[in-house]
Design a protein around this motif. Structure first.
Motif, PDB file in Angstrom:
ATOM      1  N   THR A 175      65.805  54.091   4.291  1.00  0.00           N
ATOM      2  CA  THR A 175      65.690  54.421   5.722  1.00  0.00           C
ATOM      3  C   THR A 175      64.308  54.948   6.102  1.00  0.00           C
ATOM      4  OG1 THR A 175      66.389  56.704   5.425  1.00  0.00           O
ATOM      5  CG2 THR A 175      68.143  55.090   5.789  1.00  0.00           C
ATOM      6  N   ASN A 176      63.391  55.059   5.155  1.00  0.00           N
ATOM      7  CA  ASN A 176      62.083  55.649   5.475  1.00  0.00           C
ATOM      8  C   ASN A 176      62.220  57.010   6.152  1.00  0.00           C
ATOM      9  OD1 ASN A 176      60.124  53.843   4.499  1.00  0.00           O
ATOM     10  ND2 ASN A 176      60.613  52.420   6.168  1.00  0.00           N
ATOM     11  N   GLY A 177      63.185  57.780   5.711  1.00  0.00           N
ATOM     12  CA  GLY A 177      63.329  59.132   6.250  1.00  0.00           C
ATOM     13  C   GLY A 177      64.203  59.230   7.493  1.00  0.00           C
ATOM     14  N   ALA A 178      64.573  58.094   8.095  1.00  0.00           N
ATOM     15  CA  ALA A 178      65.454  58.126   9.271  1.00  0.00           C
ATOM     16  C   ALA A 178      66.900  58.321   8.789  1.00  0.00           C
ATOM     17  CB  ALA A 178      65.319  56.830  10.048  1.00  0.00           C
ATOM     18  N   PRO A 179      67.808  58.709   9.681  1.00  0.00           N
ATOM     19  CA  PRO A 179      69.198  58.878   9.244  1.00  0.00           C
ATOM     20  C   PRO A 179      69.883  57.546   8.901  1.00  0.00           C
ATOM     21  CG  PRO A 179      68.887  59.703  11.509  1.00  0.00           C
ATOM     22  CD  PRO A 179      67.585  59.124  11.069  1.00  0.00           C
ATOM     23  N   CYS A 180      69.449  56.464   9.524  1.00  0.00           N
ATOM     24  CA  CYS A 180      70.090  55.164   9.325  1.00  0.00           C
ATOM     25  C   CYS A 180      69.022  54.099   9.076  1.00  0.00           C
ATOM     26  CB  CYS A 180      70.884  54.774  10.576  1.00  0.00           C
ATOM     27  SG  CYS A 180      72.210  55.927  10.980  1.00  0.00           S
ATOM     28  N   VAL A 181      69.460  52.899   8.698  1.00  0.00           N
ATOM     29  CA  VAL A 181      68.538  51.770   8.525  1.00  0.00           C
ATOM     30  C   VAL A 181      68.237  51.223   9.924  1.00  0.00           C
ATOM     31  CG1 VAL A 181      68.129  49.562   7.384  1.00  0.00           C
ATOM     32  CG2 VAL A 181      69.660  51.254   6.319  1.00  0.00           C
ATOM     33  N   GLU A 182      67.142  51.662  10.488  1.00  0.00           N
ATOM     34  CA  GLU A 182      66.864  51.313  11.886  1.00  0.00           C
ATOM     35  C   GLU A 182      66.651  49.814  12.107  1.00  0.00           C
ATOM     36  OE1 GLU A 182      67.585  53.202  14.283  1.00  0.00           O
ATOM     37  OE2 GLU A 182      67.899  54.944  12.986  1.00  0.00           O
ATOM     38  N   PRO A 183      65.953  49.084  11.214  1.00  0.00           N
ATOM     39  CA  PRO A 183      65.795  47.641  11.480  1.00  0.00           C
ATOM     40  C   PRO A 183      67.146  46.924  11.576  1.00  0.00           C
ATOM     41  CG  PRO A 183      64.296  48.352   9.743  1.00  0.00           C
ATOM     42  CD  PRO A 183      65.201  49.518  10.021  1.00  0.00           C
ATOM     43  N   LEU A 184      68.121  47.366  10.781  1.00  0.00           N
ATOM     44  CA  LEU A 184      69.449  46.745  10.833  1.00  0.00           C
ATOM     45  C   LEU A 184      70.151  47.105  12.151  1.00  0.00           C
ATOM     46  CD1 LEU A 184      71.746  45.151   9.581  1.00  0.00           C
ATOM     47  CD2 LEU A 184      72.189  47.037   8.018  1.00  0.00           C
ATOM     48  N   ASN A 185      70.132  48.378  12.510  1.00  0.00           N
ATOM     49  CA  ASN A 185      70.753  48.757  13.791  1.00  0.00           C
ATOM     50  C   ASN A 185      70.064  48.088  14.977  1.00  0.00           C
ATOM     51  OD1 ASN A 185      72.753  50.299  12.708  1.00  0.00           O
ATOM     52  ND2 ASN A 185      71.743  52.267  13.038  1.00  0.00           N
ATOM     53  N   ASN A 186      68.746  47.947  14.889  1.00  0.00           N
ATOM     54  CA  ASN A 186      68.026  47.308  15.999  1.00  0.00           C
ATOM     55  C   ASN A 186      68.375  45.825  16.103  1.00  0.00           C
ATOM     56  OD1 ASN A 186      66.805  49.714  16.612  1.00  0.00           O
ATOM     57  ND2 ASN A 186      64.935  49.279  15.455  1.00  0.00           N
TER      58      ASN A 186
END
Ligand SMILES: *[C@@H]1O[C@H](CO)[C@@H](O)[C@H](O)[C@H]1NC(C)=O
Ligand SMILES: *[C@@H]1O[C@H](CO)[C@@H](O)[C@H](O)[C@H]1NC(C)=O
Ligand SMILES: *[C@@H]1O[C@H](CO)[C@@H](O)[C@H](O)[C@H]1NC(C)=O
Length: 347
Positions: A217-228
Motif C-alpha cells: 500500500t505504500n503506507g496508505a491504509p488500502c491498495v489505492e490503485p486497485l480501489n481507484n
C-alpha cells in the motif's frame, strides 16, 4: 389430478423467487465438486451457518442469503449444483467462486463457472420450471415478478492486478471493456425474462487484507490503485443501469452501491484483521481456529466479510439509508414494483 402435496406456508416472501449470480460473495456450494482451487468447503468456513460447511466463503450467511431473508424467504436458496425440481420455483443460486464477467477470469484456479455460463444454466432451469408448471405463459409472468441479484467483477479486477497493470489496457479502458461485457450479460438475463434486477457495484476490494499483503500500500491504509480502478468501473456501472432501464421495455434494473457502505459507523470501527488464519492464497487455513467473536471483525478471511458485515450490507441494499446506497430503487422497493404494468394479458 394429484392433490397430494401439502404446502406449509411459513410466511409469504414478497416476491415468488430470487435468482442469484456472481462470485464467491454469492456462491453457496456450486464449486464444491469442481476441479478448482476456488473453494471454501472446509472448516472453519460455515462455523456460524446452520448447516455448517456448505461452500459459502464466510462464517455464516452471505450477503445474498441475508437479502433473501429480508425478502421473507423461509429457506436458503439452493445452489444450482444440488437444486431439486421441488426447490427451483423459489429460486436458484448460480454463484461460482473465482468467476468473473470475462469468461477466462478464474481459469487459472481451475474450473469456475463464468457469469455467461451461469446465465446459460438459468436458461436451462427456466425450461425445467416451465415443464414443471406445464404452462409457458404462466411461467413467463411468474419469472417477471422475481428478483435477480448479480454481483460480479471483483475477480476480473484481481486478475487485472495480478498481471500487473500494464499497457494492454489502462484502468479506464479496462473498466469500459468490462462494462461492455457486463451490459451484454445483463441484456441476456433480461431476454430470459428477468425484469427486477439488482446489480451490485464493486466494494473497496483494495482494502481486503489479502490484496494489501500481495500488492502493498505504500503506507496508505488500502491498495489505492486497485480501489481507484474499481471506482472507474462503478462510475460506469451506474449510468449503464440507467441506459438499460431506458432501452429495455419494462426493465427495472437498479445499482446497489456497496462501496458506500464501508464508511458506515456500524462497520467502519470493526477490526480489519482477518478472523481466521490465512493460507498463502488468502483463504482460511483448513481446520484452523477462527477468532471467537465474529461480530467484531470485518473480514472472515483475506477477502470475504463476516456474516455480521454481510447482514449489514444486505440491510442497506434492502432499505437504503441514503440516496447514494441504491439507485433508482433499493431492493424493498424493487420487490414492490408491479411488472405487469403496461402489459395486456390475453386470458
Ligand atoms: C502485460 O501483461 C501481460 C499478461 O501478464 C504480459 O504478457 C505482458 O508482457 C505485459 N505487457 C507489458 C508491456 O508489461
Ligand atoms: C452476532 O450478530 C448476530 C446478528 O448478526 C446475532 O444474532 C448474534 O447473537 C451475535 N453474536 C454475538 C456473540 O454477539
Ligand atoms: C457510491 O458511493 C461512493 C462512495 O461513497 C460515492 O462516491 C458515489 O458517489 C456513490 N455512487 C452513487 C451513484 O451514488
Amino acid at each position: 389430478m394429484h392433490f397430494g402435496t401439502v404446502i406449509v406456508v411459513v410466511g409469504e416472501p414478497q416476491v415468488p423467487c430470487i435468482f442469484m449470480f456472481g462470485d464467491s460473495f454469492v456462491d453457496a456450494g456450486n464449486n464444491n465438486e469442481l476441479l478448482t482451487l476456488a473453494k471454501a468447503n472446509y472448516p472453519p468456513y460455515g462455523i456460524d451457518f446452520p448447516q455448517g460447511v456448505t461452500g459459502r466463503a464466510t462464517n455464516g450467511l452471505t450477503i445474498v442469503d441475508a437479502i433473501a431473508q429480508l425478502l421473507g424467504f423461509p429457506n436458503f436458496i439452493p445452489p444450482y449444483a444440488t437444486a431439486t425440481s421441488a426447490q427451483i420455483a423459489s429460486g436458484v443460486n448460480y454463484g461460482s467462486a473465482g468467476s468473473g464477467i470475462q469468461d477466462q477470469t478464474g481459469s487459472n484456479q481451475g474450473m469456475v463457472i463464468s457469469l455467461r455460463n451461469q446465465i446459460l444454466r438459468h436458461a436451462e432451469i427456466l425450461v425445467r420450471l416451465a415443464l414443471l408448471k406445464r404452462n409457458i405463459r404462466f411461467t413467463k409472468q411468474y419469472i417477471k415478478k422475481c428478483i435477480y441479484v448479480v454481483d460480479s467483477g471483483t475477480n476480473d479486477y484481481f486478475a487485472y492486478f495480478r498481471n500487473g497493470v500494464n499497457s494492454t489496457y489502462t484502468p479506464d479502458q479496462y473498466a469500459a471493456y468490462l462494462i461492455k461485457q457486463y451490459s451484454d450479460r445483463l441484456k441476456f438475463l433480461y431476454q430470459l425474462g428477468a425484469r427486477k434486477i439488482a446489480v451490485f457495484g464493486l466494494g473497496l476490494i483494495g482494502c481486503s487484507p489479502a490484496e494489501i499483503t500481495l500488492l502493498g500500500t505504500n503506507g496508505a491504509p488500502c491498495v489505492e490503485p486497485l480501489n481507484n480502478a474499481v471506482k472507474l468501473f462503478n462510475e460506469r456501472l451506474e449510468p449503464l443501469i440507467d441506459t438499460l432501464n431506458n432501452e429495455l421495455y419494462n426493465a427495472r434494473f437498479t445499482f446497489i452501491n456497496i462501496s458506500n457502505f464501508y464508511a458506515a459507523p456500524d462497520v467502519s470501527g470493526l477490526s480489519k484483521v482477518p478472523c481466521c488464519p490465512l493460507s498463502p492464497k488468502g483463504l482460511c487455513v483448513p481446520y484452523s481456529t477462527p477468532c471467537p467473536d465474529r461480530n467484531l471483525t470485518f473480514y472472515y478471511d483475506g477477502f470475504h466479510p463476516t456474516e455480521f458485515v454481510n447482514r449489514f450490507h444486505a440491510s442497506r441494499s434492502y432499505n437504503a439509508a441514503s440516496p447514494m446506497d441504491a439507485s433508482p430503487y433499493d431492493i424493498s422497493h424493487l420487490a414492490q414494483l408491479n411488472q405487469d404494468v403496461g402489459y395486456h394479458i390475453v386470458l
